[in-house]
Design a protein around this motif. Structure first.
Motif, PDB file in Angstrom:
ATOM      1  N   LEU A  91      -1.190  51.947  -3.641  1.00  0.00           N
ATOM      2  CA  LEU A  91       0.187  51.478  -4.613  1.00  0.00           C
ATOM      3  C   LEU A  91      -0.052  50.728  -4.625  1.00  0.00           C
ATOM      4  O   LEU A  91      -0.983  50.103  -3.729  1.00  0.00           O
ATOM      5  CB  LEU A  91       1.287  51.831  -3.373  1.00  0.00           C
ATOM      6  N   ALA A  92       0.381  49.520  -5.399  1.00  0.00           N
ATOM      7  CA  ALA A  92      -0.007  48.151  -5.893  1.00  0.00           C
ATOM      8  C   ALA A  92       1.097  47.759  -4.912  1.00  0.00           C
ATOM      9  O   ALA A  92       2.289  48.045  -5.964  1.00  0.00           O
ATOM     10  CB  ALA A  92      -0.297  47.403  -7.334  1.00  0.00           C
ATOM     11  N   ASP A  93       1.228  46.720  -4.250  1.00  0.00           N
ATOM     12  CA  ASP A  93       1.989  46.207  -3.706  1.00  0.00           C
ATOM     13  C   ASP A  93       2.917  44.677  -5.081  1.00  0.00           C
ATOM     14  O   ASP A  93       3.782  44.705  -4.978  1.00  0.00           O
ATOM     15  CB  ASP A  93       1.502  44.911  -2.845  1.00  0.00           C
ATOM     16  N   ASP A  94       2.621  44.265  -5.547  1.00  0.00           N
ATOM     17  CA  ASP A  94       2.861  43.744  -6.207  1.00  0.00           C
ATOM     18  C   ASP A  94       3.191  43.901  -7.858  1.00  0.00           C
ATOM     19  O   ASP A  94       3.979  43.267  -9.018  1.00  0.00           O
ATOM     20  CB  ASP A  94       1.854  42.369  -7.625  1.00  0.00           C
ATOM     21  N   LEU A  95       3.390  45.434  -8.125  1.00  0.00           N
ATOM     22  CA  LEU A  95       4.177  46.524  -9.182  1.00  0.00           C
ATOM     23  C   LEU A  95       5.413  46.685  -8.657  1.00  0.00           C
ATOM     24  O   LEU A  95       5.835  47.160  -7.057  1.00  0.00           O
ATOM     25  CB  LEU A  95       3.370  47.236  -9.858  1.00  0.00           C
ATOM     26  N   ASP A  96       6.377  46.867  -9.429  1.00  0.00           N
ATOM     27  CA  ASP A  96       7.672  47.583  -9.304  1.00  0.00           C
ATOM     28  C   ASP A  96       7.754  48.970  -8.661  1.00  0.00           C
ATOM     29  O   ASP A  96       6.725  49.901  -8.632  1.00  0.00           O
ATOM     30  CB  ASP A  96       8.798  47.062 -10.007  1.00  0.00           C
ATOM     31  N   VAL A  97       9.015  49.830  -7.992  1.00  0.00           N
ATOM     32  CA  VAL A  97       8.659  51.245  -8.387  1.00  0.00           C
ATOM     33  C   VAL A  97       8.106  51.931  -9.670  1.00  0.00           C
ATOM     34  O   VAL A  97       7.588  52.872  -9.578  1.00  0.00           O
ATOM     35  CB  VAL A  97      10.201  51.863  -7.854  1.00  0.00           C
ATOM     36  N   PRO A  98       9.243  51.932 -10.718  1.00  0.00           N
ATOM     37  CA  PRO A  98       8.307  53.297 -11.937  1.00  0.00           C
ATOM     38  C   PRO A  98       7.176  52.258 -12.059  1.00  0.00           C
ATOM     39  O   PRO A  98       6.126  53.640 -12.525  1.00  0.00           O
ATOM     40  CB  PRO A  98       9.507  52.086 -12.659  1.00  0.00           C
ATOM     41  N   SER A  99       6.709  51.234 -12.082  1.00  0.00           N
ATOM     42  CA  SER A  99       5.238  51.089 -12.643  1.00  0.00           C
ATOM     43  C   SER A  99       4.376  51.843 -11.539  1.00  0.00           C
ATOM     44  O   SER A  99       3.254  52.112 -11.530  1.00  0.00           O
ATOM     45  CB  SER A  99       4.778  49.846 -12.480  1.00  0.00           C
ATOM     46  N   THR A 127      12.131  57.840 -13.253  1.00  0.00           N
ATOM     47  CA  THR A 127      11.866  56.965 -11.919  1.00  0.00           C
ATOM     48  C   THR A 127      13.251  57.717 -11.268  1.00  0.00           C
ATOM     49  O   THR A 127      13.281  58.427 -10.218  1.00  0.00           O
ATOM     50  CB  THR A 127      11.600  55.559 -11.780  1.00  0.00           C
ATOM     51  N   GLU A 128      14.098  57.336 -11.919  1.00  0.00           N
ATOM     52  CA  GLU A 128      15.692  57.466 -11.127  1.00  0.00           C
ATOM     53  C   GLU A 128      16.177  58.820 -10.677  1.00  0.00           C
ATOM     54  O   GLU A 128      16.216  59.132 -10.036  1.00  0.00           O
ATOM     55  CB  GLU A 128      16.361  56.823 -12.068  1.00  0.00           C
ATOM     56  N   ALA A 129      15.494  59.817 -12.202  1.00  0.00           N
ATOM     57  CA  ALA A 129      15.189  61.205 -11.568  1.00  0.00           C
ATOM     58  C   ALA A 129      14.498  61.803 -10.617  1.00  0.00           C
ATOM     59  O   ALA A 129      14.690  62.825 -10.034  1.00  0.00           O
ATOM     60  CB  ALA A 129      14.984  61.720 -13.295  1.00  0.00           C
ATOM     61  N   ALA A 130      13.373  61.427 -10.300  1.00  0.00           N
ATOM     62  CA  ALA A 130      12.655  61.416  -9.578  1.00  0.00           C
ATOM     63  C   ALA A 130      12.475  61.463  -7.998  1.00  0.00           C
ATOM     64  O   ALA A 130      12.528  62.072  -7.279  1.00  0.00           O
ATOM     65  CB  ALA A 130      10.667  61.133  -9.491  1.00  0.00           C
ATOM     66  N   LEU A 131      13.830  60.358  -7.940  1.00  0.00           N
ATOM     67  CA  LEU A 131      14.077  59.750  -6.612  1.00  0.00           C
ATOM     68  C   LEU A 131      15.484  60.258  -6.652  1.00  0.00           C
ATOM     69  O   LEU A 131      15.208  60.984  -5.370  1.00  0.00           O
ATOM     70  CB  LEU A 131      14.865  57.551  -6.841  1.00  0.00           C
TER      71      LEU A 131
END
Ligand SMILES: Nc1ncnc2c1ncn2[C@@H]1O[C@H](COP(=O)(O)OP(=O)(O)O)[C@@H](O)[C@H]1O
Ligand SMILES: [Mg+2]
Lengths: 256, 358
Positions: A91-99, A127-131
């Motif tokens: 994961l990339a720490d500085d990106l948000d969840v969808p990114s 992203t919402e759907a995946a969650l």
């Protein structure tokens, strides 16, 4: 034969003189959840890296989804339908969840090569759907991963596997660094995958978790598969004996 | 199974804990700084830093000073845009100042007039070939070509030979400066065509700076390229595992930084109506300072063009503030050094605080 999702034959990986993986023969069937157990350094992650194309194997063959495969890299494996949660969270720490979910395969509004305009709305929706699909709850999607707990980060990594249609999900020690409640959350996600009939390889040290979740247990010891047992044919002590080497020899799965 | 049976693992996430954009803090620093100069000016000089105090000029603000502030930062600011995306991507570029020097020399020699006041142009490099009074597109393309080549060399060295960016661009810094000096054996190159001179005239540098800043703010926010810059700077392994072509991306990032340095060279030599081998010395450090002051993290992954623009304004305010207080130019340089180090210390302190989860 047709219900075999993944099969390896004599899969071998040497790092110079280190024989990290030796002649591993492995099979996974449709809808099956299999655990891989073994001591630290037994070769579990090495096995995962060969299947997912992160590294190139020294020897052996891999069949996936009915075809023999030679993935040049993790992207090819992913395109073929293998989604992986690596031990070191990718994961990339500085990106948000969808990114993070769409990292490397962003949805695009206009294709302008590297300067393609992102379809941020569509990625957010997906992203919402995946969650929802994985029942991961993260109240704020647009916050960076950096500000999340270990459990939430793990959930994001797992949700990523569920964002894309996959034929096989691999998780390498997904709960190793998590607390009790966070572990429960991840286990719930795995149960959801089982209900949805999605095949899974789960690398884990947690005996209770393994007996709770999977159908079959494969034990690695010193780079070799030393046991391959259906859950109902074994118990914790038996597995520990294989892990430590107290019990040796190839334990074969009895014909059903 | 119902939805609610999952996801009740007791995960707590406080949405209010969301940090406000780092740019706010930088902007606040700018406001405080201007306020400080205003206060010192009123108390010690009886003059205003920001506001118009002259009777014969109308207007609320001291527009002349504001113009000088933004004009003097806009050329380095163009470089800082390129440097910002390099740093966000986890790299560093020490070569931009020298690229300005070399590009200014080479491009200017394609922008010269044949005759000055009826006499042959004494400085014309290519007068023997008849390459004078060329259309402005020629020196422009030459400049962009120079920046592109320098940037590509940086990028290829960093992406494929795994030389640390610090070393690769240091090599380019020295080499490009050498080229700048060698090009005309140290002679300045002067007397550009009118159309070339128009590029950096008046407030054109500001217009070019702001346009490029807006363009790159949009690119970094809304395109794949931008997203991948942040991803690579944030976690290069994760980016690689996600299928981002790291090497290609890095080559592109440094190539763009080179082109932006070349644009700065065109604007600067056009504004000054001459190119000299020493042009752009230390600009790379000023550009890095603007970015770091603007909240771009030297460890990569964080920052924005907006931040860098505000950082460049802070930079300009400090310099013109010192002039306003009639302090010597030597002090400016000393304080510049302190500010650069201070900004880096602040960045590292921020990161440590993040690491311990405060
Ligand atoms: N890149 C590598 N180079 C050399 N040795 C390695 C490398 N990766 C793993 N190994 C070695 O291979 C063995 C198996 O490692 P690994 O698959 O990570 O074990 P596990 O995941 O079961 O704990 C270990 O002895 C480890 O030190
Ligand atoms: Mg491992």
């Amino acid at each position: 034969m047709s219900d075999i999702v993944l099969k390896t034959e004599n899969l071998t990986k040497h790092y110079g003189g280190v024989h990290a993986l030796q002649e591993a023969n492995f099979e996974l069937r449709k809808g099956e959840h299999v655990a891989i157990m073994g001591d630290n350094g037994a070769g579990k992650s090495t096995f995962v890296r060969q299947i997912t194309g992160v590294e190139q194997r020294t020897d052996g063959k891999i069949w996936f989804d009915g075809k023999e495969v030679n993935f040049a890299g993790p992207i090819e494996a992913r395109e073929a339908g293998i989604e992986t949660v690596f031990q070191n969270l990718a994961l990339a720490d500085d990106l948000d969840v969808p990114s993070n979910l769409f990292l490397g395969r962003e949805k695009v509004l206009f294709n302008l090569g590297p300067f393609s305009i992102l379809d941020r709305k569509a990625m957010r929706k997906a992203t919402e759907a995946a969650l929802v699909r994985t029942a991961v709850k993260i109240p704020n999607l647009s916050s960076t991963i950096r500000h999340m707990s270990g459990g939430q980060r793990q959930c994001v990594a797992i949700a990523r596997t569920a964002t894309f249609a996959s034929k096989l999900i691999i998780m390498d020690e997904p709960t190793a660094a998590l607390g009790v409640q966070e572990t429960a959350q991840v286990e719930n996600i795995i149960r959801t995958l089982k209900e949805n009939g999605e095949p899974l390889i789960l690398v884990s040290h947690n005996m209770r978790q393994v007996f709770d979740l999977v159908d079959r247990i494969v034990v690695f010891r010193r780079g070799r598969i030393v046991a391959n047992l259906r859950k109902q044919d074994t118990d914790g002590n038996d597995i520990v004996a294989y892990i430590t080497g107290a019990k040796t020899g190839q334990a074969e799965l009895q014909a059903a | 199974m119902s939805q609610t049976s999952h996801g009740i693992g007791g995960l707590s996430y406080d949405a209010k804990k969301r940090p406000w954009p780092a740019e706010f803090n930088v902007f606040l620093a700018l406001v405080i700084l201007v306020g400080a100069f205003e206060l010192i000016g009123r108390v010690f000089l009886g003059d205003s830093f920001l506001f118009n105090t002259r009777e014969n000029v109308s207007g609320l603000f001291n527009e002349q000073r504001l113009q000088i502030i933004i004009l003097q930062v806009s050329i380095v600011g163009i470089i800082a845009i390129g440097v910002t995306q390099v740093i966000i991507c986890g790299g560093i570029d020490l070569s931009s100042g020298s690229i300005v020097g070399a590009t200014a020399m080479i491009a200017m020699s394609f922008a010269q007039v044949a005759t000055v006041n009826g006499n042959p142009n004494p400085k014309a490099m290519f007068i023997a070939f008849g390459w004078t009074d060329l259309p402005v597109i020629v020196p422009l393309l030459v400049a962009i070509g120079c920046g592109l080549i320098a940037g590509l060399i940086n990028g290829f060295l960093i992406a494929y030979t795994r030389i640390p960016p610090f070393i690769a661009t240091l090599g380019m810094m020295v080499t490009a400066r050498g080229i700048a000096k060698w090009w005309s054996k140290g002679q300045p190159i002067s007397f550009p065509t009118e159309s070339f001179a128009a590029i950096g005239k008046g407030l054109m540098p500001v217009v070019i700076f702001i346009s490029l800043a807006i363009l790159f703010q949009l690119i970094l926010t809304y395109t794949k390229y931008g997203k991948h810059c942040y991803a690579i700077g944030s976690n290069e392994d994760a980016a690689r595992m996600s299928g981002i072509k790291i090497a290609n991306h890095k080559v592109l990032v440094y190539a763009i930084a080179g082109i932006l340095a070349a644009i700065a060279a065109v604007v600067l030599s056009s504004k000054n109506l001459t190119a000299q081998a020493g042009m752009g010395v230390m600009y790379e450090l000023d550009a890095i300072a603007m970015a770091v002051i603007g909240g771009v993290s030297l460890s990569g992954g964080r920052g924005s063009i907006i931040g860098t623009v505000i950082g460049s304004l802070i930079f300009g305010v400090i310099i013109s503030g010192f002039t306003f207080l009639r302090l010597d130019a030597y002090y400016q340089e000393m304080v510049k050094g302190v500010i650069i180090v201070g900004a880096v210390v602040l960045d590292q302190w921020r990161q440590r605080r993040r690491a311990i989860g405060a």
